[in-house]
Design an enzyme around this catalytic site. Structure first.
Site, PDB file in Angstrom:
ATOM      1  N   LYS A  89       0.817  -1.212   0.000  1.00 29.02           N
ATOM      2  CA  LYS A  89       0.000   0.000   0.000  1.00 29.02           C
ATOM      3  C   LYS A  89       0.856   1.269   0.000  1.00 29.02           C
ATOM      4  O   LYS A  89       0.377   2.345  -0.369  1.00 29.02           O
ATOM      5  CB  LYS A  89      -0.947   0.023   1.207  1.00 29.02           C
ATOM      6  CG  LYS A  89      -0.282   0.160   2.552  1.00 29.02           C
ATOM      7  CD  LYS A  89      -1.301   0.146   3.680  1.00 29.02           C
ATOM      8  CE  LYS A  89      -0.655   0.288   5.048  1.00 29.02           C
ATOM      9  NZ  LYS A  89       0.077   1.571   5.206  1.00 29.02           N
ATOM     10  N   ASP A  90       2.136   1.164   0.412  1.00 34.59           N
ATOM     11  CA  ASP A  90       3.023   2.326   0.443  1.00 34.59           C
ATOM     12  C   ASP A  90       3.774   2.537  -0.862  1.00 34.59           C
ATOM     13  O   ASP A  90       4.440   3.558  -1.039  1.00 34.59           O
ATOM     14  CB  ASP A  90       4.060   2.184   1.568  1.00 34.59           C
ATOM     15  CG  ASP A  90       3.439   2.206   2.955  1.00 34.59           C
ATOM     16  OD1 ASP A  90       2.391   2.853   3.115  1.00 34.59           O
ATOM     17  OD2 ASP A  90       4.007   1.578   3.869  1.00 34.59           O
ATOM     18  N   THR A 136      -6.700   8.808  13.072  1.00 28.77           N
ATOM     19  CA  THR A 136      -6.315   8.175  11.817  1.00 28.77           C
ATOM     20  C   THR A 136      -5.485   9.150  11.012  1.00 28.77           C
ATOM     21  O   THR A 136      -5.739  10.358  11.034  1.00 28.77           O
ATOM     22  CB  THR A 136      -7.521   7.716  10.985  1.00 28.77           C
ATOM     23  OG1 THR A 136      -7.035   7.168   9.739  1.00 28.77           O
ATOM     24  CG2 THR A 136      -8.477   8.845  10.678  1.00 28.77           C
ATOM     25  N   LEU A 139      -6.522   9.709   4.815  1.00 34.26           N
ATOM     26  CA  LEU A 139      -7.657  10.452   4.278  1.00 34.26           C
ATOM     27  C   LEU A 139      -8.737   9.507   3.772  1.00 34.26           C
ATOM     28  O   LEU A 139      -9.927   9.837   3.807  1.00 34.26           O
ATOM     29  CB  LEU A 139      -7.195  11.369   3.142  1.00 34.26           C
ATOM     30  CG  LEU A 139      -6.187  12.462   3.507  1.00 34.26           C
ATOM     31  CD1 LEU A 139      -5.902  13.348   2.292  1.00 34.26           C
ATOM     32  CD2 LEU A 139      -6.678  13.309   4.673  1.00 34.26           C
ATOM     33  N   ARG A 141      -9.627   6.548   5.129  1.00 36.80           N
ATOM     34  CA  ARG A 141     -10.434   6.160   6.287  1.00 36.80           C
ATOM     35  C   ARG A 141     -11.254   7.332   6.789  1.00 36.80           C
ATOM     36  O   ARG A 141     -12.438   7.185   7.123  1.00 36.80           O
ATOM     37  CB  ARG A 141      -9.509   5.645   7.400  1.00 36.80           C
ATOM     38  CG  ARG A 141      -8.828   4.323   7.064  1.00 36.80           C
ATOM     39  CD  ARG A 141      -7.699   4.018   8.026  1.00 36.80           C
ATOM     40  NE  ARG A 141      -7.084   2.713   7.754  1.00 36.80           N
ATOM     41  CZ  ARG A 141      -5.877   2.356   8.159  1.00 36.80           C
ATOM     42  NH1 ARG A 141      -5.134   3.211   8.853  1.00 36.80           N
ATOM     43  NH2 ARG A 141      -5.406   1.161   7.881  1.00 36.80           N
ATOM     44  N   GLY A 159       3.180   8.210  13.675  1.00 36.97           N
ATOM     45  CA  GLY A 159       4.056   7.343  14.457  1.00 36.97           C
ATOM     46  C   GLY A 159       3.868   5.885  14.072  1.00 36.97           C
ATOM     47  O   GLY A 159       2.911   5.523  13.388  1.00 36.97           O
ATOM     48  N   ASN A 160       4.800   5.037  14.522  1.00 39.58           N
ATOM     49  CA  ASN A 160       4.658   3.619  14.226  1.00 39.58           C
ATOM     50  C   ASN A 160       3.511   3.016  15.037  1.00 39.58           C
ATOM     51  O   ASN A 160       2.889   3.691  15.858  1.00 39.58           O
ATOM     52  CB  ASN A 160       5.971   2.872  14.481  1.00 39.58           C
ATOM     53  CG  ASN A 160       6.433   2.949  15.930  1.00 39.58           C
ATOM     54  OD1 ASN A 160       5.629   2.900  16.858  1.00 39.58           O
ATOM     55  ND2 ASN A 160       7.730   3.051  16.126  1.00 39.58           N
ATOM     56  N   ARG A 164       1.294   4.666  18.196  1.00 40.31           N
ATOM     57  CA  ARG A 164      -0.130   4.989  18.084  1.00 40.31           C
ATOM     58  C   ARG A 164      -0.932   4.302  19.184  1.00 40.31           C
ATOM     59  O   ARG A 164      -1.829   4.906  19.783  1.00 40.31           O
ATOM     60  CB  ARG A 164      -0.651   4.576  16.702  1.00 40.31           C
ATOM     61  CG  ARG A 164       0.007   5.333  15.567  1.00 40.31           C
ATOM     62  CD  ARG A 164      -0.629   4.983  14.224  1.00 40.31           C
ATOM     63  NE  ARG A 164       0.194   5.447  13.124  1.00 40.31           N
ATOM     64  CZ  ARG A 164      -0.214   5.571  11.877  1.00 40.31           C
ATOM     65  NH1 ARG A 164      -1.463   5.264  11.563  1.00 40.31           N
ATOM     66  NH2 ARG A 164       0.595   5.991  10.923  1.00 40.31           N
ATOM     67  N   CYS A 251      -1.269   7.677  -2.396  1.00 44.22           N
ATOM     68  CA  CYS A 251      -1.717   6.907  -1.240  1.00 44.22           C
ATOM     69  C   CYS A 251      -2.422   7.788  -0.215  1.00 44.22           C
ATOM     70  O   CYS A 251      -3.056   7.297   0.701  1.00 44.22           O
ATOM     71  CB  CYS A 251      -0.525   6.191  -0.592  1.00 44.22           C
ATOM     72  SG  CYS A 251       0.759   7.299   0.010  1.00 44.22           S
TER      73      CYS A 251
END
Length: 322
Positions: A89-90, A136, A139, A141, A159-160, A164, A251
């Site tokens: 997805k990245d 979140t 955008l 979501r 953050g990782n 989170r 993305c």
């Protein structure tokens, strides 16, 4: 019987981000390749990407072209590494000249997950009270949840995954939205409070799958990594990536998808929404899985005719202004 590749034994250098999730994913690829090719060495080299370093700015405001991949790609082009493992997805849909998406692995559950603070453990998305603060950084979501739950409040979170979750547990948020796959890969599946149905939140393009990128003119590496290719996942993701590419969306744009393959037929659902969630366009196409990319293009054109391009143009303008 182990797979074989022509040519002498070699050491293969694998590029990875430094985050815990990235390393878990990369080490899985390393272990699988080592099993198939015991006569070779597979070494992991870590590096930080721009997306890992800039944590105090919303993702959409710092650009999305290669935010989590550029440094890894430079390493391959400079022959410091031979391949890179990405959360698919990245990975942008248009890759730098000289690089190719050489393999897509079997997909984990691509859905989004609701993770709640202890005080909301008896709630679901549709029963959270007005004013509940949801964290979140996506955008996609954000737009879908605003569309379905306009009474909730949304706040950016960076953050990782561990960072989170810590912010959630500290009470900075009432709930956060994360990928099911990431939580499961880190052994944190018990934090999943609710798997969000695709009727509410279509997932990101490529979510749940790993993409292995390498140099275009490196046939031996291409042959090595093909042992990890999962045909069904690959066709689904090719359709999703073609859909995103045709819409010229990055993305960090509210574009969501869902794909299924049954009896060699691929069904692709796509969504484009405005940032406020008030406009949400959704459509579905079905066709032979062997024509995955054409189906993605077809769906993108259909949504364009429905008004998707106008929505995206407004979003691009908003992001540029901010």
């Amino acid at each position: 019987m182990n797979a074989t590749v022509s040519g002498p034994p070699l050491t293969v250098h694998i590029g990875s981000r430094k985050s815990q999730l990235a390393l878990v994913q990369t080490h899985w690829v390393q272990e699988q390749l080592q099993k198939h090719f015991p006569d070779r060495r597979f070494e992991v080299h870590t590096m930080s990407t721009q997306g890992d370093i800039i944590l105090d700015v919303a993702l959409a405001k710092i650009g999305d072209k290669g935010l989590f991949t550029k440094e890894l790609e430079v390493g391959m082009l400079q022959r410091e590494t031979d391949l890179a493992v990405h959360s698919l997805k990245d990975l942008p849909t248009n890759l730098p000249e000289g690089l190719i998406l050489g393999c897509i692995t079997a997909r984990e559950n691509p859905a989004d997950a609701l993770v709640v603070h202890e005080k909301h453990k008896d709630k679901q998305l549709d029963t959270l009270p007005p004013g509940t603060v949801i964290g979140t950084s996506s955008l996609r979501r954000l737009a879908q949840l605003r569309h379905h739950y306009p009474h909730l409040e949304f706040k950016d979170i960076r953050g990782n995954l561990n960072t989170r979750l810590a912010k959630l547990d500290e009470g900075q948020y009432d709930a956060i939205i994360l990928a099911v796959a990431g939580l499961q890969r880190l052994g944190m599946g018990d934090r999943i409070h609710q798997v969000i149905a695709p009727e509410i939140s279509l997932h990101a393009v490529g979510q749940g799958a790993l993409g292995i990128e390498c140099r275009t003119n490196d046939p031996e590496i291409l042959e090595l990594i093909k042992v990890l290719e999962h045909w069904e996942t690959a066709q689904r993701c090719y359709a999703e990536r073609a859909f995103l590419r045709r819409l010229e969306g990055g993305c960090q744009v509210p574009i969501g998808v869902n794909t299924q393959i049954q009896d060699n037929n691929l069904t692709l659902t796509g969504m484009v929404a405005s940032l406020d969630g008030k406009r949400l366009l959704k459509e579905t196409v079905t066709g032979p899985a062997t024509e995955a990319e054409q189906l993605g293009i077809q769906l993108a054109e259909t949504l364009r005719q429905m008004g998707a391009q106008e929505i995206l143009n407004e979003i691009f303008a908003q992001i540029q202004r901010s």
